[in-house]
Motif scaffolding. Structure first.
Motif, PDB file in Angstrom:
ATOM      1  N   LEU A   1       0.780  -0.972   0.299  1.00 37.05           N
ATOM      2  CA  LEU A   1      -0.014  -0.487  -0.004  1.00 37.05           C
ATOM      3  C   LEU A   1       0.642   1.475  -0.066  1.00 37.05           C
ATOM      4  CD1 LEU A   1      -3.015  -0.933   2.238  1.00 37.05           C
ATOM      5  CD2 LEU A   1      -3.480  -1.633  -0.492  1.00 37.05           C
ATOM      6  N   ALA A   2       1.889   0.874   0.657  1.00 31.90           N
ATOM      7  CA  ALA A   2       2.754   2.433   0.604  1.00 31.90           C
ATOM      8  C   ALA A   2       3.548   2.612  -0.564  1.00 31.90           C
ATOM      9  CB  ALA A   2       3.800   1.374   1.893  1.00 31.90           C
ATOM     10  N   MET A   3       3.999   1.623  -1.381  1.00 36.73           N
ATOM     11  CA  MET A   3       4.413   2.230  -2.804  1.00 36.73           C
ATOM     12  C   MET A   3       2.915   2.334  -3.742  1.00 36.73           C
ATOM     13  SD  MET A   3       7.284   2.205  -3.171  1.00 36.73           S
ATOM     14  CE  MET A   3       7.240   2.523  -4.719  1.00 36.73           C
ATOM     15  N   LEU A   4       2.029   2.313  -3.586  1.00 32.73           N
ATOM     16  CA  LEU A   4       0.863   2.993  -4.207  1.00 32.73           C
ATOM     17  C   LEU A   4       0.258   3.819  -4.445  1.00 32.73           C
ATOM     18  CD1 LEU A   4      -2.753   0.099  -4.551  1.00 32.73           C
ATOM     19  CD2 LEU A   4      -2.904   1.978  -3.987  1.00 32.73           C
ATOM     20  N   VAL A   5       0.251   4.163  -2.917  1.00 31.78           N
ATOM     21  CA  VAL A   5      -0.176   5.888  -2.503  1.00 31.78           C
ATOM     22  C   VAL A   5       0.948   6.856  -3.783  1.00 31.78           C
ATOM     23  CG1 VAL A   5       0.191   7.497  -0.921  1.00 31.78           C
ATOM     24  CG2 VAL A   5      -1.314   5.122  -0.851  1.00 31.78           C
ATOM     25  N   GLU A   6       2.491   5.385  -3.531  1.00 35.78           N
ATOM     26  CA  GLU A   6       3.290   6.597  -3.747  1.00 35.78           C
ATOM     27  C   GLU A   6       3.498   6.656  -5.351  1.00 35.78           C
ATOM     28  OE1 GLU A   6       7.811   8.228  -3.852  1.00 35.78           O
ATOM     29  OE2 GLU A   6       6.508   8.030  -2.297  1.00 35.78           O
ATOM     30  N   ASN A   7       2.769   5.638  -5.641  1.00 36.18           N
ATOM     31  CA  ASN A   7       2.656   5.719  -7.190  1.00 36.18           C
ATOM     32  C   ASN A   7       0.954   7.100  -7.875  1.00 36.18           C
ATOM     33  OD1 ASN A   7       4.873   4.049  -7.556  1.00 36.18           O
ATOM     34  ND2 ASN A   7       3.776   2.671  -7.501  1.00 36.18           N
ATOM     35  N   ILE A   8       0.614   7.003  -7.071  1.00 35.24           N
ATOM     36  CA  ILE A   8      -0.446   6.738  -7.377  1.00 35.24           C
ATOM     37  C   ILE A   8      -0.682   9.305  -6.577  1.00 35.24           C
ATOM     38  CG2 ILE A   8      -2.294   5.335  -7.682  1.00 35.24           C
ATOM     39  CD1 ILE A   8      -3.481   6.842  -4.879  1.00 35.24           C
ATOM     40  N   LEU A   9       0.370   9.493  -5.865  1.00 30.09           N
ATOM     41  CA  LEU A   9      -0.061  10.972  -5.640  1.00 30.09           C
ATOM     42  C   LEU A   9       1.084  11.585  -6.574  1.00 30.09           C
ATOM     43  CD1 LEU A   9       2.354  10.525  -1.965  1.00 30.09           C
ATOM     44  CD2 LEU A   9      -0.890  11.025  -3.011  1.00 30.09           C
ATOM     45  N   PRO A  10       1.421  11.246  -7.546  1.00 31.34           N
ATOM     46  CA  PRO A  10       2.048  12.543  -8.771  1.00 31.34           C
ATOM     47  C   PRO A  10       0.176  12.150  -9.760  1.00 31.34           C
ATOM     48  CG  PRO A  10       3.429  10.554  -8.339  1.00 31.34           C
ATOM     49  CD  PRO A  10       2.859  10.375  -7.639  1.00 31.34           C
TER      50      PRO A  10
ATOM     51  N   PRO B   1       6.977   4.603   3.767  1.00 29.38           N
ATOM     52  CA  PRO B   1       7.401   4.390   4.908  1.00 29.38           C
ATOM     53  C   PRO B   1       8.838   3.330   4.749  1.00 29.38           C
ATOM     54  CG  PRO B   1       5.241   3.596   4.942  1.00 29.38           C
ATOM     55  CD  PRO B   1       5.900   4.321   3.779  1.00 29.38           C
ATOM     56  N   ALA B   2       9.951   3.107   5.720  1.00 31.86           N
ATOM     57  CA  ALA B   2      11.103   2.641   5.625  1.00 31.86           C
ATOM     58  C   ALA B   2      10.487   1.245   5.031  1.00 31.86           C
ATOM     59  CB  ALA B   2      11.451   2.575   6.861  1.00 31.86           C
ATOM     60  N   LYS B   3       9.448   0.356   5.917  1.00 34.22           N
ATOM     61  CA  LYS B   3       9.190  -1.391   5.637  1.00 34.22           C
ATOM     62  C   LYS B   3       7.934  -1.276   5.253  1.00 34.22           C
ATOM     63  CE  LYS B   3      10.988  -2.442   9.450  1.00 34.22           C
ATOM     64  NZ  LYS B   3      10.567  -3.142  11.453  1.00 34.22           N
ATOM     65  N   PRO B   4       7.863  -2.039   3.435  1.00 29.36           N
ATOM     66  CA  PRO B   4       6.471  -2.692   2.803  1.00 29.36           C
ATOM     67  C   PRO B   4       5.191  -2.323   3.717  1.00 29.36           C
ATOM     68  CG  PRO B   4       7.874  -3.617   2.322  1.00 29.36           C
ATOM     69  CD  PRO B   4       9.133  -3.651   3.423  1.00 29.36           C
TER      70      PRO B   4
ATOM     71  N   LEU C   1      -2.516  14.057   6.223  1.00 28.77           N
ATOM     72  CA  LEU C   1      -3.243  12.819   5.588  1.00 28.77           C
ATOM     73  C   LEU C   1      -2.496  11.927   5.684  1.00 28.77           C
ATOM     74  CD1 LEU C   1      -5.952  11.207   4.382  1.00 28.77           C
ATOM     75  CD2 LEU C   1      -4.826  11.832   2.317  1.00 28.77           C
ATOM     76  N   GLY C   2      -2.879  11.229   6.405  1.00 29.46           N
ATOM     77  CA  GLY C   2      -1.643   9.888   6.845  1.00 29.46           C
ATOM     78  C   GLY C   2      -1.727   8.631   6.405  1.00 29.46           C
ATOM     79  N   LEU C   3      -0.945   7.458   6.492  1.00 25.74           N
ATOM     80  CA  LEU C   3      -1.084   5.882   6.248  1.00 25.74           C
ATOM     81  C   LEU C   3      -1.403   5.281   7.346  1.00 25.74           C
ATOM     82  CD1 LEU C   3      -2.921   3.661   4.867  1.00 25.74           C
ATOM     83  CD2 LEU C   3      -0.355   3.763   3.547  1.00 25.74           C
ATOM     84  N   ALA C   4      -1.706   4.811   8.483  1.00 23.59           N
ATOM     85  CA  ALA C   4      -1.063   3.608   9.182  1.00 23.59           C
ATOM     86  C   ALA C   4      -1.698   2.938   9.497  1.00 23.59           C
ATOM     87  CB  ALA C   4      -1.091   5.128  10.956  1.00 23.59           C
ATOM     88  N   LYS C   5      -0.853   1.313   9.431  1.00 18.91           N
ATOM     89  CA  LYS C   5      -1.889   0.045   9.455  1.00 18.91           C
ATOM     90  C   LYS C   5      -2.732   0.541   8.595  1.00 18.91           C
ATOM     91  CE  LYS C   5       0.137  -1.013  13.716  1.00 18.91           C
ATOM     92  NZ  LYS C   5       0.300  -1.996  15.112  1.00 18.91           N
ATOM     93  N   VAL C   6      -4.048   0.367   9.470  1.00 25.11           N
ATOM     94  CA  VAL C   6      -5.767   0.194   8.236  1.00 25.11           C
ATOM     95  C   VAL C   6      -6.242   1.655   8.697  1.00 25.11           C
ATOM     96  CG1 VAL C   6      -5.201  -2.133   8.135  1.00 25.11           C
ATOM     97  CG2 VAL C   6      -6.476  -1.211   9.808  1.00 25.11           C
ATOM     98  N   THR C   7      -5.410   2.453   8.801  1.00 26.76           N
ATOM     99  CA  THR C   7      -6.371   3.545   9.708  1.00 26.76           C
ATOM    100  C   THR C   7      -6.225   4.578   8.522  1.00 26.76           C
ATOM    101  OG1 THR C   7      -7.024   2.987  11.818  1.00 26.76           O
ATOM    102  CG2 THR C   7      -6.900   5.235  10.837  1.00 26.76           C
ATOM    103  N   ILE C   8      -6.830   5.467   7.782  1.00 29.40           N
ATOM    104  CA  ILE C   8      -6.855   6.311   7.221  1.00 29.40           C
ATOM    105  C   ILE C   8      -7.154   7.552   7.677  1.00 29.40           C
ATOM    106  CG2 ILE C   8      -7.503   7.794   5.012  1.00 29.40           C
ATOM    107  CD1 ILE C   8      -4.870   5.503   4.272  1.00 29.40           C
ATOM    108  N   ARG C   9      -6.140   9.031   7.839  1.00 26.73           N
ATOM    109  CA  ARG C   9      -6.885   9.775   8.782  1.00 26.73           C
ATOM    110  C   ARG C   9      -6.093  11.059   8.519  1.00 26.73           C
ATOM    111  NH1 ARG C   9      -8.459  10.202  14.576  1.00 26.73           N
ATOM    112  NH2 ARG C   9      -7.045  12.164  15.457  1.00 26.73           N
ATOM    113  N   LEU C  10      -8.010  11.714   8.446  1.00 22.47           N
ATOM    114  CA  LEU C  10      -7.710  13.124   7.697  1.00 22.47           C
ATOM    115  C   LEU C  10      -7.530  14.512   8.834  1.00 22.47           C
ATOM    116  CD1 LEU C  10      -6.397  15.431   5.675  1.00 22.47           C
ATOM    117  CD2 LEU C  10      -9.383  15.148   5.569  1.00 22.47           C
TER     118      LEU C  10
END
Length: 92
Positions: free
Chosen positions: A6-15, A33-36, A72-81
């Motif tokens: 999910l971290a790479m997925l978000v990284e790829n869609i942000l642009p 994040p440092a870890k997948p 906007l942050g991604l933490a485990k399975v929580t999306i929080r604004l």
């Protein structure tokens, strides 16, 4: 179903979302994040889900009052604004 980072997925869609966020004067801050962050799922469906979710979050952030940009942050399975100066969640 395959493993999706999910971290790479978000990284790829942000642009893809940057023009929309700039148009609404919303700054996106993202630290990969440092870890997948892997889950099992359909990568295309997850990509569409996160695009829709982040578009909605950007639009919501554009309506926030205050001097600082919402985060906007991604933490485990929580999306929080959040709106930092108020310390309250706008979307969870």
């Amino acid at each position: 179903m395959v493993g999706v980072d999910l971290a790479m997925l978000v990284e790829n869609i942000l642009p893809l979302l940057q023009p929309f966020s700039r148009h609404l004067h919303v700054e996106i801050q993202w630290n990969l994040p440092a870890k997948p962050f892997r889950i099992r799922g359909d990568s295309d469906a997850l990509e569409q889900l996160f695009i829709n979710l982040l578009l909605n979050a950007i639009e919501a952030a554009s309506h926030c009052d205050g001097e600082s940009s919402p985060r906007l942050g991604l933490a485990k399975v929580t999306i929080r604004l959040e709106q930092p100066e108020h310390g309250r969640a706008l979307l969870e």
